[in-house]
Motif scaffolding. Structure first.
Motif, PDB file in Angstrom:
ATOM      1  N   ASN A  21       0.858  -1.193   0.000  1.00 42.43           N
ATOM      2  CA  ASN A  21       0.000   0.000   0.000  1.00 42.43           C
ATOM      3  C   ASN A  21       0.890   1.236   0.000  1.00 42.43           C
ATOM      4  O   ASN A  21       1.576   1.527   0.979  1.00 42.43           O
ATOM      5  CB  ASN A  21      -0.912   0.007   1.227  1.00 42.43           C
ATOM      6  CG  ASN A  21      -1.968   1.103   1.153  1.00 42.43           C
ATOM      7  OD1 ASN A  21      -1.977   1.901   0.218  1.00 42.43           O
ATOM      8  ND2 ASN A  21      -2.854   1.141   2.138  1.00 42.43           N
ATOM      9  N   GLN A  22       0.867   1.975  -1.118  1.00 40.74           N
ATOM     10  CA  GLN A  22       1.678   3.187  -1.221  1.00 40.74           C
ATOM     11  C   GLN A  22       0.863   4.444  -0.898  1.00 40.74           C
ATOM     12  O   GLN A  22       1.395   5.553  -0.956  1.00 40.74           O
ATOM     13  CB  GLN A  22       2.265   3.295  -2.628  1.00 40.74           C
ATOM     14  CG  GLN A  22       3.283   2.198  -2.934  1.00 40.74           C
ATOM     15  CD  GLN A  22       3.854   2.341  -4.329  1.00 40.74           C
ATOM     16  OE1 GLN A  22       3.117   2.451  -5.310  1.00 40.74           O
ATOM     17  NE2 GLN A  22       5.170   2.334  -4.434  1.00 40.74           N
ATOM     18  N   ASP A  23      -0.410   4.267  -0.564  1.00 42.56           N
ATOM     19  CA  ASP A  23      -1.240   5.394  -0.122  1.00 42.56           C
ATOM     20  C   ASP A  23      -1.011   5.656   1.361  1.00 42.56           C
ATOM     21  O   ASP A  23      -0.565   4.775   2.105  1.00 42.56           O
ATOM     22  CB  ASP A  23      -2.733   5.094  -0.318  1.00 42.56           C
ATOM     23  CG  ASP A  23      -3.132   4.980  -1.781  1.00 42.56           C
ATOM     24  OD1 ASP A  23      -2.303   5.326  -2.641  1.00 42.56           O
ATOM     25  OD2 ASP A  23      -4.262   4.554  -2.038  1.00 42.56           O
ATOM     26  N   TYR A  24      -1.346   6.869   1.786  1.00 45.80           N
ATOM     27  CA  TYR A  24      -1.312   7.200   3.206  1.00 45.80           C
ATOM     28  C   TYR A  24      -2.296   8.337   3.436  1.00 45.80           C
ATOM     29  O   TYR A  24      -2.480   9.205   2.572  1.00 45.80           O
ATOM     30  CB  TYR A  24       0.099   7.631   3.636  1.00 45.80           C
ATOM     31  CG  TYR A  24       0.371   7.409   5.101  1.00 45.80           C
ATOM     32  CD1 TYR A  24       0.764   6.165   5.571  1.00 45.80           C
ATOM     33  CD2 TYR A  24       0.235   8.443   6.015  1.00 45.80           C
ATOM     34  CE1 TYR A  24       1.025   5.956   6.930  1.00 45.80           C
ATOM     35  CE2 TYR A  24       0.489   8.251   7.363  1.00 45.80           C
ATOM     36  CZ  TYR A  24       0.882   6.993   7.814  1.00 45.80           C
ATOM     37  OH  TYR A  24       1.120   6.788   9.150  1.00 45.80           O
ATOM     38  N   LEU A  25      -2.973   8.298   4.583  1.00 44.34           N
ATOM     39  CA  LEU A  25      -3.924   9.360   4.906  1.00 44.34           C
ATOM     40  C   LEU A  25      -3.893   9.649   6.400  1.00 44.34           C
ATOM     41  O   LEU A  25      -3.368   8.869   7.198  1.00 44.34           O
ATOM     42  CB  LEU A  25      -5.336   9.006   4.435  1.00 44.34           C
ATOM     43  CG  LEU A  25      -5.909   7.608   4.764  1.00 44.34           C
ATOM     44  CD1 LEU A  25      -6.364   7.518   6.195  1.00 44.34           C
ATOM     45  CD2 LEU A  25      -7.079   7.305   3.838  1.00 44.34           C
ATOM     46  N   GLY A  26      -4.445  10.795   6.777  1.00 43.17           N
ATOM     47  CA  GLY A  26      -4.457  11.167   8.193  1.00 43.17           C
ATOM     48  C   GLY A  26      -5.391  12.334   8.435  1.00 43.17           C
ATOM     49  O   GLY A  26      -5.792  13.053   7.509  1.00 43.17           O
ATOM     50  N   LEU A  27      -5.732  12.523   9.705  1.00 42.44           N
ATOM     51  CA  LEU A  27      -6.644  13.601  10.103  1.00 42.44           C
ATOM     52  C   LEU A  27      -6.309  14.027  11.521  1.00 42.44           C
ATOM     53  O   LEU A  27      -6.035  13.187  12.385  1.00 42.44           O
ATOM     54  CB  LEU A  27      -8.100  13.121  10.011  1.00 42.44           C
ATOM     55  CG  LEU A  27      -9.191  14.145  10.335  1.00 42.44           C
ATOM     56  CD1 LEU A  27     -10.422  13.902   9.466  1.00 42.44           C
ATOM     57  CD2 LEU A  27      -9.602  14.085  11.803  1.00 42.44           C
ATOM     58  N   VAL A  28      -6.328  15.329  11.766  1.00 38.55           N
ATOM     59  CA  VAL A  28      -6.126  15.880  13.104  1.00 38.55           C
ATOM     60  C   VAL A  28      -7.276  16.843  13.398  1.00 38.55           C
ATOM     61  O   VAL A  28      -7.523  17.777  12.636  1.00 38.55           O
ATOM     62  CB  VAL A  28      -4.780  16.626  13.224  1.00 38.55           C
ATOM     63  CG1 VAL A  28      -4.682  17.328  14.571  1.00 38.55           C
ATOM     64  CG2 VAL A  28      -3.614  15.663  13.037  1.00 38.55           C
ATOM     65  N   SER A  29      -7.955  16.605  14.508  1.00 38.74           N
ATOM     66  CA  SER A  29      -9.033  17.486  14.962  1.00 38.74           C
ATOM     67  C   SER A  29      -8.702  17.925  16.382  1.00 38.74           C
ATOM     68  O   SER A  29      -9.024  17.233  17.350  1.00 38.74           O
ATOM     69  CB  SER A  29     -10.385  16.769  14.918  1.00 38.74           C
ATOM     70  OG  SER A  29     -11.418  17.642  15.321  1.00 38.74           O
ATOM     71  N   PRO A  30      -8.033  19.088  16.541  1.00 38.01           N
ATOM     72  CA  PRO A  30      -7.586  19.518  17.869  1.00 38.01           C
ATOM     73  C   PRO A  30      -8.731  20.096  18.700  1.00 38.01           C
ATOM     74  O   PRO A  30      -9.851  20.287  18.213  1.00 38.01           O
ATOM     75  CB  PRO A  30      -6.548  20.593  17.545  1.00 38.01           C
ATOM     76  CG  PRO A  30      -7.035  21.183  16.264  1.00 38.01           C
ATOM     77  CD  PRO A  30      -7.672  20.054  15.505  1.00 38.01           C
ATOM     78  N   THR A  31      -8.436  20.374  19.938  1.00 36.53           N
ATOM     79  CA  THR A  31      -9.405  21.007  20.831  1.00 36.53           C
ATOM     80  C   THR A  31      -9.170  22.518  20.857  1.00 36.53           C
ATOM     81  O   THR A  31      -8.096  22.994  20.487  1.00 36.53           O
ATOM     82  CB  THR A  31      -9.265  20.442  22.256  1.00 36.53           C
ATOM     83  OG1 THR A  31      -7.917  20.646  22.702  1.00 36.53           O
ATOM     84  CG2 THR A  31      -9.579  18.952  22.273  1.00 36.53           C
ATOM     85  N   PRO A  32     -10.165  23.304  21.302  1.00 38.09           N
ATOM     86  CA  PRO A  32      -9.947  24.753  21.428  1.00 38.09           C
ATOM     87  C   PRO A  32      -8.827  25.043  22.432  1.00 38.09           C
ATOM     88  O   PRO A  32      -8.628  24.254  23.355  1.00 38.09           O
ATOM     89  CB  PRO A  32     -11.296  25.263  21.938  1.00 38.09           C
ATOM     90  CG  PRO A  32     -12.281  24.224  21.528  1.00 38.09           C
ATOM     91  CD  PRO A  32     -11.533  22.915  21.620  1.00 38.09           C
ATOM     92  N   PRO A  33      -8.069  26.130  22.283  1.00 41.59           N
ATOM     93  CA  PRO A  33      -8.246  27.167  21.257  1.00 41.59           C
ATOM     94  C   PRO A  33      -7.585  26.846  19.920  1.00 41.59           C
ATOM     95  O   PRO A  33      -7.782  27.561  18.955  1.00 41.59           O
ATOM     96  CB  PRO A  33      -7.590  28.387  21.888  1.00 41.59           C
ATOM     97  CG  PRO A  33      -6.490  27.816  22.729  1.00 41.59           C
ATOM     98  CD  PRO A  33      -7.036  26.522  23.289  1.00 41.59           C
ATOM     99  N   ARG A  34      -6.798  25.746  19.856  1.00 39.34           N
ATOM    100  CA  ARG A  34      -6.130  25.420  18.594  1.00 39.34           C
ATOM    101  C   ARG A  34      -7.134  25.123  17.492  1.00 39.34           C
ATOM    102  O   ARG A  34      -6.886  25.441  16.322  1.00 39.34           O
ATOM    103  CB  ARG A  34      -5.182  24.236  18.805  1.00 39.34           C
ATOM    104  CG  ARG A  34      -4.470  23.812  17.543  1.00 39.34           C
ATOM    105  CD  ARG A  34      -3.314  22.896  17.819  1.00 39.34           C
ATOM    106  NE  ARG A  34      -2.169  23.632  18.337  1.00 39.34           N
ATOM    107  CZ  ARG A  34      -0.957  23.117  18.493  1.00 39.34           C
ATOM    108  NH1 ARG A  34      -0.743  21.854  18.166  1.00 39.34           N
ATOM    109  NH2 ARG A  34       0.036  23.833  18.969  1.00 39.34           N
TER     110      ARG A  34
END
Length: 577
Positions: A21-34
């Motif tokens: 698998n040469q694909d890659y994905l990601g997600l970041v959902s920070p908390t306030p205030p960031r």
């Protein structure tokens, strides 16, 4: 509606029929205030099949983007932050290939596509290189938000025209679009979108609105069943709530603190001993105090009684400290960070042993040209620290500059400072006229936003005032609120004063820095600083007398030579004719 952006997300990635698998994905959902300042970030990358190391490129690109974006300045716009990070990632990937065994064959190097989605406030920001795709599903209408960077040789054969790591520089596609509740964003690689119809995408997402992981897996498996021979990766992000339109405080705990009591010298207040009052206006009270645990002198700034019920003012007061914490420069006053919780609403900054430049000017009404150059150079260095963070001071004047007995200078008071990154999400006081009329750039009076050249105008006015005690356009700038009225304004040369010892080329530099049209000022503020010390070549060419005046003999010799050449040409034409 809530005060923060809320999402639901699902994702799926699989090698499919390939060995890796040469694909890659990601997600970041920070908390306030960031969350408020930087937003939610999702990204997807796809390696190229000809390279055995492109899976490393994909993973590195995603991890670097998700980490480095949140390390960029909170004062930057999303576009500036995203593009800086994307270009840095590209440079690193390209350098890895150049140092590897594949340096002569880029198709076997550290190359991948990269598509990123940053959700902040009421907007989606899209950064894209390659042929991965980002779609938006709104009211069952599917829209592709990216363009494939692919060249087609025939209906069956194509190749990537642009990718991360392919060249030392990369052109990043950027666009932004508004957000609505129930929007669904789809990030996917070609192993899926080439084998799944828009109708299937819409229907699968509609059937699984609360289980997007399941929806993502079903879509990937459907692509595999339809003959996909590539890796399978997809992310689904549904907007469940967008922020309320009203402003959101970056410091909700601080702004709920009680207002401070009236202070007097000798009092003890929140761990500080009040020494004396430094400055009092209708907006604030400023005190010199001693921090009791460290015995260090500090400056406390408290809201005045008149402003204690103005929530916008109180928010801006606390924003000054927020801004100060993000600027590290020897010519900008620094906030004082105590090691204990604050019990009242006020700000604390370092104590700089000196006086305002306005006070200094009263004691030194005729500073030398060299003193002015040193002052302007230091102010420019402080302003550059603002501009690098996409901030404008907007209230440059002698009262907002501190100078000590050694001539060292610091910029103070950030109450009018504009932060582009915060303006994007409505956390900026851009609706008000900033600054002091005598020093403000003309574009503000036309209702236009500021730019670095606006601070440059104020710096030029400051230089003019220090050298002459007057202002380049008198008090007329604030009265001219149309383009036609501003065009009639005339710069008043410092040289009009017969007692002035200012060189003409210095006056010329100040005139350029304070031009009414911001696009006719210096491109860079330090060109102005340089021209205060060295005559500009344009000025020298303009001021140089004609050859007839400088060297009459040379002029007539030249004229004689030209006349002789003309006569010889005429004679030649007569002979051959």
């Amino acid at each position: 509606m809530t005060h923060c952006l809320c999402i639901a997300a699902g994702q799926y990635s699989d090698k499919g029929i390939k060995a890796k698998n040469q694909d890659y994905l990601g997600l970041v959902s920070p908390t306030p205030p960031r969350l408020i300042l930087k937003g939610i970030t999702a990204a997807i990358a796809d390696g190229i099949s000809s390279s055995d190391v492109s899976h490393i490129a994909s993973e590195t690109a995603i991890n670097s983007l998700l980490e480095d974006y949140y390390c960029t300045s909170e004062t930057w716009t999303v576009q500036h932050s995203g593009e800086q990070v994307m270009r840095a990632i590209n440079s690193w990937l390209y350098s890895q290939t150049r140092r590897s065994d594949f340096r002569f064959d880029i198709n076997r190097g550290y190359v991948c596509t990269l598509s990123a989605l940053i959700l902040r406030g009421h907007n989606a920001h899209i950064f894209h290189v390659g042929d991965s795709r980002i779609y938006r599903l709104r009211d069952q209408a599917l829209e592709q938000l990216t363009s494939d960077h692919r060249l087609w040789e025939s209906a069956q054969k194509s190749y990537l025209a642009r990718a991360m790591g392919m060249a030392d520089c990369v052109e990043v596609d950027y666009r932004h679009t508004s957000l609505q509740a129930e929007d669904v964003f789809i990030l996917t690689t070609d192993g899926i979108y080439e084998y799944v119809t828009p109708e299937y995408l819409r229907e699968t997402i509609r059937q699984h609105p609360d289980d997007l992981d399941n929806a993502a897996e079903q879509i990937a498996r459907h692509a595999l069943d339809n003959g996909s021979d590539d890796n399978l990766s997809i992310q689904l992000i549904r907007i469940t709530a967008v922020p309320a339109s009203s402003q959101t405080s970056l410091q909700p705990d601080i702004t709920q603190l009680p207002l401070p009591p009236a202070l007097e010298p000798g009092m003890t207040f929140d761990g500080y001993e009040i020494i004396r009052n430094l400055h009092t206006t209708s907006r604030s009270h400023v005190f010199l105090a001693r921090d009791l645990p460290s015995n260090e002198k500090v400056v406390l700034k408290l809201p005045s009684v008149e402003q204690q019920h103005d929530e916008d003012y109180l928010e801006r007061l606390m924003m000054e400290e927020w801004i100060g914490r993000r600027i590290q420069n020897a010519h900008v006053i620094q906030p004082w960070i105590p090691d204990r919780p604050r019990q009242y609403l006020y700000t604390v900054s370092e104590y700089f042993e000196g006086r305002t430049l306005a006070q200094w000017l009263r004691d030194n009404p005729k500073p030398t040209l060299e003193q002015v150059r040193v002052i302007i150079d230091q102010v420019a260095r402080g302003l550059r620290a603002f501009h690098r963070l996409e901030m404008l001071h907007q209230d440059l004047k002698p009262d907002n500059l501190m100078i000590d007995d050694e001539g060292r200078l610091k910029i103070i008071d950030f109450g009018s400072t504009s932060v582009r990154g915060l303006a994007e999400i409505g956390l900026d006081n851009s609706n008000e006229l900033p600054g002091t009329a005598l020093y403000m750039a003309p574009e503000y009076f036309l209702g236009q936003g500021g730019q670095p050249q606006s601070d440059q105008f104020s710096l030029g006015v400051l230089a003019y005032h220090l050298l002459s005690g007057k202002f380049p356009y008198g008090v007329e700038v604030a009265r001219c609120k149309s383009v036609s009225a501003q065009r009639r304004l005339q710069y008043r040369s410092i040289l009009v004063n017969e007692e002035s010892e200012v060189p003409a080329w210095v006056d010329d530099a100040i005139q350029k820095a304070t031009r009414i049209d911001p696009y006719k000022r210096y491109d860079d503020m330090f060109e102005f600083v340089h021209d205060l010390r060295t005559p500009n070549q344009d000025f020298l060419r303009k001021a140089r007398p004609p050859l007839m005046e400088r060297n009459p003999v040379a002029f007539w010799q030249g004229a004689a030579i030209i006349e002789l050449v003309v006569l010889l040409m005429l004679a030649y034409q007569l002979v051959v004719g």
